[in-house]
Design a protein around this motif. Structure first.
Motif, PDB file in Angstrom:
ATOM      1  N   HIS A 103     -11.567   6.241 -11.081  1.00 30.47           N
ATOM      2  CA  HIS A 103     -11.815   4.815 -10.890  1.00 30.47           C
ATOM      3  C   HIS A 103     -13.241   4.467 -10.479  1.00 30.47           C
ATOM      4  O   HIS A 103     -13.692   3.345 -10.707  1.00 30.47           O
ATOM      5  CB  HIS A 103     -10.846   4.254  -9.836  1.00 30.47           C
ATOM      6  CG  HIS A 103      -9.427   4.602 -10.126  1.00 30.47           C
ATOM      7  ND1 HIS A 103      -8.697   3.939 -11.077  1.00 30.47           N
ATOM      8  CD2 HIS A 103      -8.618   5.581  -9.652  1.00 30.47           C
ATOM      9  CE1 HIS A 103      -7.489   4.472 -11.148  1.00 30.47           C
ATOM     10  NE2 HIS A 103      -7.421   5.479 -10.304  1.00 30.47           N
ATOM     11  N   ARG A 179      -3.703   2.807  -1.947  1.00 24.60           N
ATOM     12  CA  ARG A 179      -2.460   2.627  -2.692  1.00 24.60           C
ATOM     13  C   ARG A 179      -1.893   1.194  -2.627  1.00 24.60           C
ATOM     14  O   ARG A 179      -0.687   0.988  -2.398  1.00 24.60           O
ATOM     15  CB  ARG A 179      -1.407   3.623  -2.197  1.00 24.60           C
ATOM     16  CG  ARG A 179      -1.728   5.082  -2.480  1.00 24.60           C
ATOM     17  CD  ARG A 179      -1.899   5.405  -3.960  1.00 24.60           C
ATOM     18  NE  ARG A 179      -0.828   4.936  -4.794  1.00 24.60           N
ATOM     19  CZ  ARG A 179       0.307   5.608  -5.008  1.00 24.60           C
ATOM     20  NH1 ARG A 179       0.483   6.782  -4.472  1.00 24.60           N
ATOM     21  NH2 ARG A 179       1.226   5.112  -5.798  1.00 24.60           N
ATOM     22  N   ASP A 181      -1.343  -0.389  -5.115  1.00 28.23           N
ATOM     23  CA  ASP A 181      -0.361  -0.432  -6.205  1.00 28.23           C
ATOM     24  C   ASP A 181       1.048  -0.201  -5.655  1.00 28.23           C
ATOM     25  O   ASP A 181       2.003  -0.898  -6.018  1.00 28.23           O
ATOM     26  CB  ASP A 181      -0.702   0.611  -7.280  1.00 28.23           C
ATOM     27  CG  ASP A 181      -0.662   2.029  -6.732  1.00 28.23           C
ATOM     28  OD1 ASP A 181      -1.260   2.280  -5.666  1.00 28.23           O
ATOM     29  OD2 ASP A 181      -0.024   2.891  -7.357  1.00 28.23           O
ATOM     30  N   ILE A 207     -13.533  -1.598  -4.456  1.00 22.53           N
ATOM     31  CA  ILE A 207     -14.568  -0.589  -4.705  1.00 22.53           C
ATOM     32  C   ILE A 207     -15.442  -1.004  -5.884  1.00 22.53           C
ATOM     33  O   ILE A 207     -16.614  -0.704  -5.934  1.00 22.53           O
ATOM     34  CB  ILE A 207     -13.981   0.824  -4.950  1.00 22.53           C
ATOM     35  CG1 ILE A 207     -12.894   0.786  -6.031  1.00 22.53           C
ATOM     36  CG2 ILE A 207     -13.522   1.462  -3.681  1.00 22.53           C
ATOM     37  CD1 ILE A 207     -12.613   2.146  -6.628  1.00 22.53           C
ATOM     38  N   ASN A 208     -14.854  -1.688  -6.846  1.00 19.33           N
ATOM     39  CA  ASN A 208     -15.640  -2.241  -7.957  1.00 19.33           C
ATOM     40  C   ASN A 208     -14.802  -3.310  -8.675  1.00 19.33           C
ATOM     41  O   ASN A 208     -13.602  -3.435  -8.428  1.00 19.33           O
ATOM     42  CB  ASN A 208     -16.141  -1.153  -8.929  1.00 19.33           C
ATOM     43  CG  ASN A 208     -15.004  -0.341  -9.528  1.00 19.33           C
ATOM     44  OD1 ASN A 208     -13.983  -0.882  -9.935  1.00 19.33           O
ATOM     45  ND2 ASN A 208     -15.187   0.972  -9.572  1.00 19.33           N
ATOM     46  N   ALA A 209     -15.478  -4.053  -9.525  1.00 15.28           N
ATOM     47  CA  ALA A 209     -14.810  -5.186 -10.180  1.00 15.28           C
ATOM     48  C   ALA A 209     -13.681  -4.724 -11.097  1.00 15.28           C
ATOM     49  O   ALA A 209     -12.653  -5.391 -11.223  1.00 15.28           O
ATOM     50  CB  ALA A 209     -15.850  -5.978 -10.975  1.00 15.28           C
ATOM     51  N   ARG A 210     -13.883  -3.559 -11.712  1.00 14.97           N
ATOM     52  CA  ARG A 210     -12.860  -3.063 -12.646  1.00 14.97           C
ATOM     53  C   ARG A 210     -11.562  -2.729 -11.910  1.00 14.97           C
ATOM     54  O   ARG A 210     -10.469  -3.045 -12.376  1.00 14.97           O
ATOM     55  CB  ARG A 210     -13.406  -1.817 -13.362  1.00 14.97           C
ATOM     56  CG  ARG A 210     -12.691  -1.488 -14.657  1.00 14.97           C
ATOM     57  CD  ARG A 210     -13.213  -0.211 -15.257  1.00 14.97           C
ATOM     58  NE  ARG A 210     -14.660  -0.230 -15.437  1.00 14.97           N
ATOM     59  CZ  ARG A 210     -15.425   0.854 -15.465  1.00 14.97           C
ATOM     60  NH1 ARG A 210     -14.905   2.034 -15.300  1.00 14.97           N
ATOM     61  NH2 ARG A 210     -16.716   0.755 -15.656  1.00 14.97           N
ATOM     62  N   TYR A 211     -11.700  -2.092 -10.746  1.00 12.73           N
ATOM     63  CA  TYR A 211     -10.506  -1.720  -9.983  1.00 12.73           C
ATOM     64  C   TYR A 211      -9.795  -2.973  -9.461  1.00 12.73           C
ATOM     65  O   TYR A 211      -8.561  -3.051  -9.477  1.00 12.73           O
ATOM     66  CB  TYR A 211     -10.881  -0.790  -8.821  1.00 12.73           C
ATOM     67  CG  TYR A 211      -9.669  -0.147  -8.207  1.00 12.73           C
ATOM     68  CD1 TYR A 211      -9.007   0.866  -8.871  1.00 12.73           C
ATOM     69  CD2 TYR A 211      -9.159  -0.588  -6.993  1.00 12.73           C
ATOM     70  CE1 TYR A 211      -7.868   1.437  -8.341  1.00 12.73           C
ATOM     71  CE2 TYR A 211      -8.021  -0.020  -6.451  1.00 12.73           C
ATOM     72  CZ  TYR A 211      -7.387   0.997  -7.130  1.00 12.73           C
ATOM     73  OH  TYR A 211      -6.246   1.556  -6.602  1.00 12.73           O
ATOM     74  N   ALA A 214      -7.826  -4.423 -12.226  1.00 11.07           N
ATOM     75  CA  ALA A 214      -6.605  -3.645 -12.495  1.00 11.07           C
ATOM     76  C   ALA A 214      -5.511  -3.997 -11.490  1.00 11.07           C
ATOM     77  O   ALA A 214      -4.334  -4.151 -11.852  1.00 11.07           O
ATOM     78  CB  ALA A 214      -6.919  -2.154 -12.446  1.00 11.07           C
ATOM     79  N   MET A 215      -5.898  -4.145 -10.221  1.00 12.30           N
ATOM     80  CA  MET A 215      -4.902  -4.491  -9.193  1.00 12.30           C
ATOM     81  C   MET A 215      -4.377  -5.912  -9.388  1.00 12.30           C
ATOM     82  O   MET A 215      -3.186  -6.187  -9.213  1.00 12.30           O
ATOM     83  CB  MET A 215      -5.519  -4.367  -7.787  1.00 12.30           C
ATOM     84  CG  MET A 215      -5.650  -2.955  -7.287  1.00 12.30           C
ATOM     85  SD  MET A 215      -4.072  -2.095  -7.185  1.00 12.30           S
ATOM     86  CE  MET A 215      -4.347  -0.807  -8.363  1.00 12.30           C
ATOM     87  N   LEU A 218      -1.907  -5.828 -12.189  1.00 11.67           N
ATOM     88  CA  LEU A 218      -0.620  -5.263 -11.760  1.00 11.67           C
ATOM     89  C   LEU A 218       0.180  -6.303 -10.969  1.00 11.67           C
ATOM     90  O   LEU A 218       1.391  -6.469 -11.181  1.00 11.67           O
ATOM     91  CB  LEU A 218      -0.866  -4.011 -10.903  1.00 11.67           C
ATOM     92  CG  LEU A 218       0.386  -3.341 -10.357  1.00 11.67           C
ATOM     93  CD1 LEU A 218       1.198  -2.700 -11.474  1.00 11.67           C
ATOM     94  CD2 LEU A 218       0.041  -2.287  -9.309  1.00 11.67           C
ATOM     95  N   GLU A 221       1.523  -8.938 -13.241  1.00 12.74           N
ATOM     96  CA  GLU A 221       2.592  -8.443 -14.106  1.00 12.74           C
ATOM     97  C   GLU A 221       3.907  -8.310 -13.332  1.00 12.74           C
ATOM     98  O   GLU A 221       4.957  -8.738 -13.803  1.00 12.74           O
ATOM     99  CB  GLU A 221       2.161  -7.070 -14.651  1.00 12.74           C
ATOM    100  CG  GLU A 221       3.169  -6.403 -15.564  1.00 12.74           C
ATOM    101  CD  GLU A 221       2.838  -4.923 -15.774  1.00 12.74           C
ATOM    102  OE1 GLU A 221       1.644  -4.556 -15.704  1.00 12.74           O
ATOM    103  OE2 GLU A 221       3.778  -4.144 -15.979  1.00 12.74           O
ATOM    104  N   LEU A 222       3.813  -7.726 -12.107  1.00  9.97           N
ATOM    105  CA  LEU A 222       5.036  -7.446 -11.353  1.00  9.97           C
ATOM    106  C   LEU A 222       5.522  -8.626 -10.522  1.00  9.97           C
ATOM    107  O   LEU A 222       6.723  -8.848 -10.373  1.00  9.97           O
ATOM    108  CB  LEU A 222       4.804  -6.251 -10.417  1.00  9.97           C
ATOM    109  CG  LEU A 222       4.838  -4.862 -11.013  1.00  9.97           C
ATOM    110  CD1 LEU A 222       4.608  -3.833  -9.919  1.00  9.97           C
ATOM    111  CD2 LEU A 222       6.171  -4.585 -11.703  1.00  9.97           C
TER     112      LEU A 222
END
Lengths: 354, 113
Positions: A103, A179, A181, A207-211, A214-215, A218, A221-222
């Motif tokens: 990541h 975690r 996620d 930690i960065n824009a991409r992470y 992603a969160m 998620l 979505e959930l």
């Protein structure tokens, strides 16, 4: 006496920097001088931390003490080891690189090299300590100088359980080893089973824009509309999040100390956590600790108990208050002062003999 | 309920449930990086979106940095390709060595039996 603090890196939302500045305030109260320097400085920190070159030979006295806060790989710090002054190293722990390779490669490299460099540093200083026994033992030491935790600076806790829908909180960097996620999954199962209007608040700089993306994906979505991810809060805003929380859910896989646990105890928020690293040492009997094999289902049911069982909440609140008392700033300040004075004394004695 | 009883009660309650969340993204540590993963990483492709300024009101600085990357793109591409060439060749050599060691170990096992 002069104590110069040396940091691997300094930033405005960095726990180690906050700790160094709190130490500096104590040193000032004890009429001790010195400078605080860092190998890497986030420009937002301003002039409170100076560049490492401020410790150049001649700028510090031979009887001064160097306090190295080690939290990340910093090749420039090697030069500090060559200085003749007595040195105390406090390890704030470094996350294993395996959590970052996928990541944030740069963070992974810094962690891998930092963990490799740490024993070398510990061997080269006069006293190596950890902020928890877990951290200290990683260095083969049993000297513990805990985090200087000043609960009063956080603001007063609420006197009653917060109104509104159940709110689950996690405070910590938005990073793989924390975690989030798993927190989202555990929360969502709890929401579906027990509290359809529940909310999850995740506070922490990514930690960065991409992470972060992603969160967020998620969470959308959930649990669409039930999860808030935020960072850069003022202390007042953060206190507000704590006061409106019904439970603190920490599923982190690696923690050297975990200050938010003490913050949760201060605000009377029941804690559910994984017993990793320094966590069991900090929580004592005041948290609901999961086993590594416990999945989302157990997390969801523990959340239901922590939010809904009044007796359980009251006992956890009472025990949490005792943990805050155990980490009161006065004993930590005494330990810090005694450790540094012993170092300086040894120097004086050796100097006298020599 | 006492805190000491909570985990047991939660486990019992969880065991009575048969609902579960659909599988989704799960963060796992990278315990050992495979050759395939290394091959993927070897071809370096820095994301220009990660180029940013952390200063207060850093947007113009971020913009300027990205412009600089754009202006230097020819040189940076050269740098990337040289680094990638080295990375990939080292990995290919490593993969060959792994294969060779595996073959030798296999031969040795067969010789002993």
């Amino acid at each position: 006496m002069n104590v110069h603090q040396v940091l691997s890196g300094a930033g405005p939302y960095d726990a180690v920097t906050t700790q160094a500045l709190a130490f500096r305030a104590l040193f000032g109260a004890w009429s001790w001088g010195g400078r605080d320097v860092a190998a890497e400085i986030d420009p937002r920190i301003g002039h409170r931390i100076a560049p490492l070159r401020a410790l150049a030979a001649g700028a510090i006295g031979s009887g001064d003490v160097l306090l190295i806060h080690y939290s990340a790989y910093a090749p420039k710090l090697r030069g500090v080891l060559e200085l003749p002054q007595r040195k105390l190293l406090i390890s704030h722990n470094i996350t294993p690189a395996r959590w970052f390779w996928d990541h944030d490669p740069q963070a992974a490299v810094v962690c891998a090299l930092g963990r490799k460099q740490l024993p070398e540093f510990a061997a080269a200083v006069d006293v190596a300590a950890g902020v928890s026994l877990y951290n200290a033992r990683e260095l083969g030491s049993d000297t513990v100088i805990p985090i200087l935790f000043d609960a009063t600076a956080l603001g007063a806790p609420a006197h009653e359980d917060p109104p509104g829908p159940p709110t689950i909180l996690f405070v910590g960097r938005l990073a793989p080893h924390k975690r989030q996620d798993a927190v989202i999954r555990g929360f969502e199962l709890y929401r579906r089973r027990h509290a359809p209007d529940a909310r999850l608040v995740l506070v922490g700089a990514p930690i960065n824009a991409r992470y972060e993306a992603a969160m967020r994906a998620l969470a959308d979505e959930l649990s669409p509309g039930h999860v808030t991810i935020e960072s850069g809060l003022t202390p007042e805003q953060l206190a507000g999040r704590w006061r409106s929380a019904h439970a603190f859910l920490c599923l982190s896989e690696h923690e050297g100390f975990c200050i938010p646990l003490l913050e949760a105890f201060h605000f009377g928020v029941p804690v559910i956590a994984r017993p990793v690293g320094g966590v069991p040492e900090v929580t004592g009997d005041a948290a609901l600790l999961l086993n590594g094999a416990d999945g989302d289902g157990v997390v969801a049911e523990l959340l239901a108990l922590a939010v809904g069982d009044a007796e359980l909440r009251a006992v956890l609140r009472e025990r949490g208050a005792a943990r805050v008392a155990a980490y009161a700033p006065e004993p930590t300040a005494r330990t810090l002062r005694a450790t540094i004075e012993a170092l300086a004394h040894v120097k004086l004695v050796t100097g006298g003999i020599g | 309920m006492k805190p000491e009883e909570a985990l047991g009660a939660a486990r019992a309650a969880a065991a009575r449930r048969d609902d579960a969340l659909p599988p989704g993204m799960t963060i796992e540590p990278t315990e050992r990086v495979s050759i395939e993963q290394l091959m993927e990483w070897a071809a370096i492709e820095p994301d220009p979106d990660l180029m940013r300024s952390t200063r207060r009101l850093g947007a113009p600085i971020t913009w300027a940095k990205r412009q600089l990357v754009h202006v230097l793109r020819q040189y940076l591409r050269e740098l990337q390709s040289q680094q990638t060439r080295f990375n990939l060749n080292v990995l290919i050599r490593l993969a060959e060595l792994e294969d060779r060691v595996a073959r030798l170990e296999q031969r040795e096992r067969e010789r002993r039996t």
